[in-house]
Design a protein around this motif. Structure first.
Motif, PDB file in Angstrom:
ATOM      1  N   UNK A  60       3.801 107.238  65.445  1.00  0.00           N
ATOM      2  CA  UNK A  60       3.591 106.980  64.018  1.00  0.00           C
ATOM      3  C   UNK A  60       2.532 105.897  63.798  1.00  0.00           C
ATOM      4  N   UNK A  61       2.536 104.882  64.638  1.00  0.00           N
ATOM      5  CA  UNK A  61       1.537 103.813  64.500  1.00  0.00           C
ATOM      6  C   UNK A  61       0.126 104.367  64.702  1.00  0.00           C
ATOM      7  N   UNK A  62      -0.014 105.283  65.648  1.00  0.00           N
ATOM      8  CA  UNK A  62      -1.314 105.911  65.877  1.00  0.00           C
ATOM      9  C   UNK A  62      -1.758 106.743  64.689  1.00  0.00           C
ATOM     10  N   UNK A  63      -0.800 107.422  64.064  1.00  0.00           N
ATOM     11  CA  UNK A  63      -1.108 108.212  62.874  1.00  0.00           C
ATOM     12  C   UNK A  63      -1.537 107.304  61.721  1.00  0.00           C
ATOM     13  N   UNK A  64      -0.805 106.213  61.512  1.00  0.00           N
ATOM     14  CA  UNK A  64      -1.156 105.260  60.459  1.00  0.00           C
ATOM     15  C   UNK A  64      -2.552 104.700  60.712  1.00  0.00           C
ATOM     16  N   UNK A  65      -2.841 104.351  61.954  1.00  0.00           N
ATOM     17  CA  UNK A  65      -4.159 103.817  62.312  1.00  0.00           C
ATOM     18  C   UNK A  65      -5.257 104.845  62.020  1.00  0.00           C
ATOM     19  N   UNK A  66      -5.008 106.085  62.399  1.00  0.00           N
ATOM     20  CA  UNK A  66      -5.979 107.160  62.142  1.00  0.00           C
ATOM     21  C   UNK A  66      -6.237 107.305  60.647  1.00  0.00           C
ATOM     22  N   UNK A  67      -5.168 107.297  59.881  1.00  0.00           N
ATOM     23  CA  UNK A  67      -5.310 107.502  58.437  1.00  0.00           C
ATOM     24  C   UNK A  67      -6.013 106.316  57.773  1.00  0.00           C
ATOM     25  N   UNK A  68      -5.652 105.109  58.151  1.00  0.00           N
ATOM     26  CA  UNK A  68      -6.252 103.916  57.518  1.00  0.00           C
ATOM     27  C   UNK A  68      -7.681 103.670  57.980  1.00  0.00           C
ATOM     28  N   UNK A  69      -7.883 103.708  59.291  1.00  0.00           N
ATOM     29  CA  UNK A  69      -9.156 103.259  59.849  1.00  0.00           C
ATOM     30  C   UNK A  69     -10.183 104.353  60.086  1.00  0.00           C
ATOM     31  N   UNK A  70      -9.766 105.610  60.019  1.00  0.00           N
ATOM     32  CA  UNK A  70     -10.726 106.698  60.209  1.00  0.00           C
ATOM     33  C   UNK A  70     -10.829 107.540  58.946  1.00  0.00           C
ATOM     34  N   UNK A  71      -9.721 108.166  58.545  1.00  0.00           N
ATOM     35  CA  UNK A  71      -9.761 108.990  57.335  1.00  0.00           C
ATOM     36  C   UNK A  71     -10.087 108.146  56.104  1.00  0.00           C
TER      37      UNK A  71
END
Length: 159
Positions: A118-129
């Motif tokens: 989940x932390x990786x998903x949050x990071x992807x959404x915040x910092x990439x998407x």
């Protein structure tokens, strides 16, 4: 992919069926199974590649072995004008994104992503998407358990 005439025959279908089950099957084994010469199989496989019927050869890797245990689908609403896929092409460049689909409906894109957790998903959404200009909103569905995940196509039995 554009409109292309492929003109596949029954032997092509048989070759595709064998190779789709195991892309490592060699020409001699395919030839033996179909009662043909290995050189004829080689010729047909080359033509299937040239016609872009066979697009690539892959190894199917267990995502758990790479600690990519979280599978998610993200619906993305974008400012893209119909027919322009600027956001889609940017999404396709993200390593964690496995698929990008331009879809009908309220959302412009459906994206399949794999992350460690989940932390990786949050990071992807915040910092990439979150940094892609043109994304208006996202809606994420997290997969609890995969019942079937398959890339194989249904190859007709006969034409």
């Amino acid at each position: 992919m554009g409109k292309m005439e492929y003109n596949l025959d029954q032997i092509d279908y048989q070759i595709l069926r064998i190779m789709q089950d195991n892309a490592r099957t060699n020409n001699a084994d395919i030839a033996r199974e179909l009662g043909m010469a290995p050189s004829a199989i080689l010729e047909r496989v080359k033509k299937l590649e040239q016609k872009e019927v066979i697009l690539q050869y892959n190894a199917k890797i267990n995502p758990n072995a790479l600690d990519q245990k979280m599978l998610s689908f993200i619906f993305i609403k974008a400012q893209d004008i119909i027919g322009v896929q600027k956001v889609g092409f940017l999404l396709a460049e993200i390593p964690e994104v496995q698929e990008v689909h331009d879809i009908a409906g309220d959302d412009g894109y459906l994206v399949k992503v794999r992350t460690n957790d989940a932390a990786g998903l949050v990071d992807l959404m915040r910092n990439t998407l979150g940094k892609i200009e043109g994304i208006i909103s996202t809606r994420t569905t997290i997969v609890l358990e995969t019942v079937k995940e398959e890339q194989k196509l249904v190859i007709p039995a006969k034409k």
